[in-house]
Design a protein around this motif. Structure first.
Motif, PDB file in Angstrom:
ATOM      1  N   GLU A  24       0.957  -1.369   0.071  1.00 39.10           N
ATOM      2  CA  GLU A  24       0.101  -0.002  -0.090  1.00 39.10           C
ATOM      3  C   GLU A  24       0.858   1.184  -0.082  1.00 39.10           C
ATOM      4  O   GLU A  24       0.263   2.363  -0.705  1.00 39.10           O
ATOM      5  CB  GLU A  24      -0.870  -0.056   1.260  1.00 39.10           C
ATOM      6  CG  GLU A  24      -1.964  -1.147   1.294  1.00 39.10           C
ATOM      7  CD  GLU A  24      -2.959  -0.900  -0.070  1.00 39.10           C
ATOM      8  OE1 GLU A  24      -3.392   0.201  -0.484  1.00 39.10           O
ATOM      9  OE2 GLU A  24      -3.123  -2.029  -0.614  1.00 39.10           O
ATOM     10  N   PHE A  25       1.858   1.087   0.519  1.00 43.92           N
ATOM     11  CA  PHE A  25       3.043   2.342   0.710  1.00 43.92           C
ATOM     12  C   PHE A  25       3.171   2.551  -0.681  1.00 43.92           C
ATOM     13  O   PHE A  25       3.441   3.701  -1.041  1.00 43.92           O
ATOM     14  CB  PHE A  25       3.874   2.146   1.586  1.00 43.92           C
ATOM     15  CG  PHE A  25       4.926   3.150   1.753  1.00 43.92           C
ATOM     16  CD1 PHE A  25       4.938   4.420   2.463  1.00 43.92           C
ATOM     17  CD2 PHE A  25       6.395   3.091   1.172  1.00 43.92           C
ATOM     18  CE1 PHE A  25       5.820   5.463   2.615  1.00 43.92           C
ATOM     19  CE2 PHE A  25       7.201   4.054   1.218  1.00 43.92           C
ATOM     20  CZ  PHE A  25       6.915   5.108   1.862  1.00 43.92           C
ATOM     21  N   TYR A  26       3.771   1.604  -1.207  1.00 40.77           N
ATOM     22  CA  TYR A  26       4.365   1.609  -2.746  1.00 40.77           C
ATOM     23  C   TYR A  26       3.151   2.281  -3.607  1.00 40.77           C
ATOM     24  O   TYR A  26       3.671   3.310  -4.393  1.00 40.77           O
ATOM     25  CB  TYR A  26       4.888   0.448  -3.398  1.00 40.77           C
ATOM     26  CG  TYR A  26       5.060   0.289  -4.691  1.00 40.77           C
ATOM     27  CD1 TYR A  26       6.335   0.607  -5.201  1.00 40.77           C
ATOM     28  CD2 TYR A  26       4.385  -0.391  -5.325  1.00 40.77           C
ATOM     29  CE1 TYR A  26       6.714   0.619  -6.289  1.00 40.77           C
ATOM     30  CE2 TYR A  26       4.627  -0.537  -6.980  1.00 40.77           C
ATOM     31  CZ  TYR A  26       5.840  -0.107  -7.506  1.00 40.77           C
ATOM     32  OH  TYR A  26       6.465  -0.168  -8.754  1.00 40.77           O
ATOM     33  N   LYS A  30       3.448   6.075  -5.493  1.00 42.05           N
ATOM     34  CA  LYS A  30       3.218   6.116  -6.977  1.00 42.05           C
ATOM     35  C   LYS A  30       2.433   7.191  -7.238  1.00 42.05           C
ATOM     36  O   LYS A  30       2.389   8.088  -8.273  1.00 42.05           O
ATOM     37  CB  LYS A  30       3.116   4.647  -7.486  1.00 42.05           C
ATOM     38  CG  LYS A  30       4.109   3.701  -7.620  1.00 42.05           C
ATOM     39  CD  LYS A  30       3.469   2.318  -8.441  1.00 42.05           C
ATOM     40  CE  LYS A  30       3.395   2.558  -9.643  1.00 42.05           C
ATOM     41  NZ  LYS A  30       3.081   1.306 -10.442  1.00 42.05           N
ATOM     42  N   ARG A  31       1.398   7.247  -6.472  1.00 41.34           N
ATOM     43  CA  ARG A  31       0.257   8.207  -6.709  1.00 41.34           C
ATOM     44  C   ARG A  31       0.597   9.584  -6.372  1.00 41.34           C
ATOM     45  O   ARG A  31       0.109  10.438  -6.950  1.00 41.34           O
ATOM     46  CB  ARG A  31      -1.262   7.850  -5.880  1.00 41.34           C
ATOM     47  CG  ARG A  31      -1.799   6.757  -6.337  1.00 41.34           C
ATOM     48  CD  ARG A  31      -3.240   6.691  -5.560  1.00 41.34           C
ATOM     49  NE  ARG A  31      -3.206   6.586  -4.304  1.00 41.34           N
ATOM     50  CZ  ARG A  31      -3.237   5.661  -3.369  1.00 41.34           C
ATOM     51  NH1 ARG A  31      -2.883   4.435  -4.089  1.00 41.34           N
ATOM     52  NH2 ARG A  31      -3.038   5.564  -2.042  1.00 41.34           N
ATOM     53  N   TYR A 303      14.050   6.943 -15.561  1.00 43.79           N
ATOM     54  CA  TYR A 303      14.462   6.494 -14.229  1.00 43.79           C
ATOM     55  C   TYR A 303      13.500   5.220 -13.856  1.00 43.79           C
ATOM     56  O   TYR A 303      12.116   5.603 -14.103  1.00 43.79           O
ATOM     57  CB  TYR A 303      14.352   7.344 -12.887  1.00 43.79           C
ATOM     58  CG  TYR A 303      15.644   8.386 -12.749  1.00 43.79           C
ATOM     59  CD1 TYR A 303      16.720   7.837 -11.924  1.00 43.79           C
ATOM     60  CD2 TYR A 303      15.515   9.375 -13.562  1.00 43.79           C
ATOM     61  CE1 TYR A 303      17.819   9.022 -11.777  1.00 43.79           C
ATOM     62  CE2 TYR A 303      16.642  10.342 -13.537  1.00 43.79           C
ATOM     63  CZ  TYR A 303      17.615  10.050 -12.631  1.00 43.79           C
ATOM     64  OH  TYR A 303      18.666  11.032 -12.628  1.00 43.79           O
ATOM     65  N   ILE A 304      13.545   4.227 -13.484  1.00 43.20           N
ATOM     66  CA  ILE A 304      12.557   3.169 -12.929  1.00 43.20           C
ATOM     67  C   ILE A 304      12.970   2.684 -11.582  1.00 43.20           C
ATOM     68  O   ILE A 304      14.255   2.509 -11.134  1.00 43.20           O
ATOM     69  CB  ILE A 304      12.377   1.788 -13.744  1.00 43.20           C
ATOM     70  CG1 ILE A 304      13.672   1.127 -13.906  1.00 43.20           C
ATOM     71  CG2 ILE A 304      11.788   2.461 -15.088  1.00 43.20           C
ATOM     72  CD1 ILE A 304      13.448  -0.138 -14.780  1.00 43.20           C
ATOM     73  N   PHE A 305      11.880   2.625 -10.754  1.00 39.80           N
ATOM     74  CA  PHE A 305      12.221   2.131  -9.329  1.00 39.80           C
ATOM     75  C   PHE A 305      11.479   0.877  -8.979  1.00 39.80           C
ATOM     76  O   PHE A 305      10.230   0.756  -9.273  1.00 39.80           O
ATOM     77  CB  PHE A 305      11.672   3.332  -8.360  1.00 39.80           C
ATOM     78  CG  PHE A 305      12.494   4.532  -8.659  1.00 39.80           C
ATOM     79  CD1 PHE A 305      13.735   4.913  -7.875  1.00 39.80           C
ATOM     80  CD2 PHE A 305      11.752   5.511  -9.512  1.00 39.80           C
ATOM     81  CE1 PHE A 305      14.167   6.011  -8.414  1.00 39.80           C
ATOM     82  CE2 PHE A 305      12.434   6.667  -9.685  1.00 39.80           C
ATOM     83  CZ  PHE A 305      13.899   6.956  -9.094  1.00 39.80           C
ATOM     84  N   ALA A 306      12.047  -0.195  -8.218  1.00 39.13           N
ATOM     85  CA  ALA A 306      11.450  -1.253  -8.054  1.00 39.13           C
ATOM     86  C   ALA A 306      10.579  -1.217  -6.804  1.00 39.13           C
ATOM     87  O   ALA A 306      10.677  -0.385  -5.840  1.00 39.13           O
ATOM     88  CB  ALA A 306      12.623  -2.293  -7.527  1.00 39.13           C
ATOM     89  N   ALA A 307       9.650  -1.958  -6.590  1.00 39.79           N
ATOM     90  CA  ALA A 307       8.657  -2.154  -5.501  1.00 39.79           C
ATOM     91  C   ALA A 307       9.203  -2.908  -4.389  1.00 39.79           C
ATOM     92  O   ALA A 307      10.268  -3.429  -4.687  1.00 39.79           O
ATOM     93  CB  ALA A 307       7.404  -3.076  -6.136  1.00 39.79           C
ATOM     94  N   GLY A 333      15.194   2.059  -4.161  1.00 37.35           N
ATOM     95  CA  GLY A 333      13.727   1.807  -4.627  1.00 37.35           C
ATOM     96  C   GLY A 333      12.728   2.579  -3.624  1.00 37.35           C
ATOM     97  O   GLY A 333      13.081   3.271  -2.736  1.00 37.35           O
ATOM     98  N   ILE A 334      11.519   1.962  -3.819  1.00 40.85           N
ATOM     99  CA  ILE A 334      10.569   2.078  -2.980  1.00 40.85           C
ATOM    100  C   ILE A 334      10.131   1.244  -2.042  1.00 40.85           C
ATOM    101  O   ILE A 334       9.848   0.061  -2.506  1.00 40.85           O
ATOM    102  CB  ILE A 334       9.267   2.608  -4.056  1.00 40.85           C
ATOM    103  CG1 ILE A 334       9.691   3.696  -4.810  1.00 40.85           C
ATOM    104  CG2 ILE A 334       8.107   3.194  -3.162  1.00 40.85           C
ATOM    105  CD1 ILE A 334       8.413   4.085  -5.798  1.00 40.85           C
ATOM    106  N   SER A 335      10.058   1.675  -0.674  1.00 42.37           N
ATOM    107  CA  SER A 335       9.566   0.893   0.593  1.00 42.37           C
ATOM    108  C   SER A 335       9.693   1.520   1.652  1.00 42.37           C
ATOM    109  O   SER A 335      10.383   2.579   1.895  1.00 42.37           O
ATOM    110  CB  SER A 335      10.375  -0.275   0.621  1.00 42.37           C
ATOM    111  OG  SER A 335      11.643  -0.189   1.199  1.00 42.37           O
ATOM    112  N   MET A 336       8.790   1.063   2.641  1.00 42.58           N
ATOM    113  CA  MET A 336       8.845   1.768   3.824  1.00 42.58           C
ATOM    114  C   MET A 336      10.268   1.712   4.481  1.00 42.58           C
ATOM    115  O   MET A 336      10.648   2.771   5.042  1.00 42.58           O
ATOM    116  CB  MET A 336       7.943   1.122   4.972  1.00 42.58           C
ATOM    117  CG  MET A 336       6.658   1.416   4.292  1.00 42.58           C
ATOM    118  SD  MET A 336       5.129   0.716   5.583  1.00 42.58           S
ATOM    119  CE  MET A 336       5.707  -0.970   5.844  1.00 42.58           C
TER     120      MET A 336
END
Length: 353
Positions: A24-26, A30-31, A303-307, A333-336
């Motif tokens: 959900e954080f990811y 993104k939003r 750029y691309i970022f991993a979940a 990347g993106i994570s808490m």
């Protein structure tokens, strides 16, 4: 046996809940990430850390030590908190690291008070490009100078980077010199070095095979290193500390295929390059980097970022990437764990006169 089984079930439940929360954080990042570039409602992010937390303390006449432990997660902070609670009153908060959650971007943003694209534009001599073999964080002290100058501050400061025990001992011997400054910035690189060593060293992998073991290793380092003695010395002298990091790290276990040219960067949690090939449903993509405060080396750069939990693997070496990097700790990347990082104010309990 029943208690043991209950504990195992609880661990599994917590792991599931954490995975769902990270998912959900990811989606939330993104939003909303694009709107944070120009929004008053954005969370506190890397470029605002010093102006929002340290500058008010300096304005109040305090001498401040700004201590940054590279790659320092919230759960790792919680392992050393009881140690520091003996010497300090603690005020805990969080801030949100910018993307990429990598030292080159996030830490330079902290020390400059600028987004990476602004650094490149305003101080090109202080920005090191992604494909350069030069060290990516060799200009941190000059960046701090530019930040103070832009805010028209006359505060004196020092900058120290500690990579080993000898560096910490040297700083302790020279502590009297630091006391003459309004602001002293100290960077500890041990945890980041441990994270990378865990990828490359089988022995370190065994010592830090899980998140719990990783936390335990962090606590052991802190209790038995010169770092703790530095914190003690600061407490004895009655100075305040702002303790934080540039980004966290996450244990990865899910390979995601991506293809790019040879000059594509090597980080496993984000990629920067031209004509990258990937499944857009599996990543967060930024095709107009400048609008997100990121340098754009070329017209077609993206750029691309991993979940959370993912890492990028090239199809031509896919099995190698999966075997070598599965279960390692990575960042970018993106994570808490990578983005929501500790921002701690420490006030000494007892001052030795």
């Amino acid at each position: 046996m029943e208690l043991s089984g209950a504990g195992t079930n609880m661990d599994e439940l917590l792991a599931i809940q954490k995975k769902e929360a990270n998912s959900e954080f990811y989606k939330w990042v993104k939003r909303n990430y694009a709107s944070w570039m120009d929004s008053d409602g954005a969370p506190l992010m890397s470029p605002q850390v010093l102006p929002k937390t340290v500058f008010p303390m300096l304005d109040a006449g305090e001498k401040v030590f700004f201590i940054l432990i590279d790659n320092f997660r919230l759960d790792q902070w919680r392992t050393i908190k009881p140690v520091l609670a003996e010497y300090f009153n603690i005020d805990e908060s969080l801030y949100t690291s910018i993307l990429p959650t990598a030292t080159q971007y996030a830490r330079n943003a902290i020390f400059s008070g600028l987004m990476p694209a602004q650094i490149e534009k305003m101080f090109p001599e202080l920005w090191v490009d992604e494909d350069s073999e030069e060290g990516k964080n060799i200009n941190e002290s000059p960046l701090i100078s530019t930040l103070l100058e832009r805010y028209r501050r006359r505060n004196t400061f020092s900058y120290s980077k500690i990579n080993d025990g000898a560096g910490g001992e040297r700083l302790l011997r020279e502590f009297g010199r630091l006391e003459a400054n309004d602001l002293n910035v100290i960077v500890f690189n041990f945890i980041d070095m441990m994270s990378h060593a865990r990828t490359e060293s089988k022995m370190i992998r065994e010592l830090a095979s899980t998140n719990a073991a990783y936390r335990s290793l962090t606590e052991a380092w802190f209790r038995h290193s010169s770092a703790l003695e530095i914190f003690r010395r600061i407490a004895e002298k009655g100075y305040k500390i702002v303790l934080t990091t540039d980004h966290g790290t996450i244990r990865v276990d899910n390979p995601v295929k991506v293809m790019g040219y040879k000059n594509t960067n090597t980080n496993l949690r984000y990629k920067l390059g031209k004509n990258l090939a990937y499944n857009p449903k599996q990543v967060y993509e930024i095709k107009q980097p400048l609008q997100f405060g990121l340098p754009s080396p070329g017209v077609a750069s993206a750029y691309i970022f991993a979940a959370p939990g993912d890492f990028f693997a090239y199809p031509n070496n896919y099995n190698y990437y999966v075997q070598y990097y599965d279960g390692t700790f990575q960042h970018g990347g993106i994570s808490m764990e990578e983005m929501l990082v500790p921002l701690i104010s420490l006030s000494p309990k007892h001052i030795l006169v």
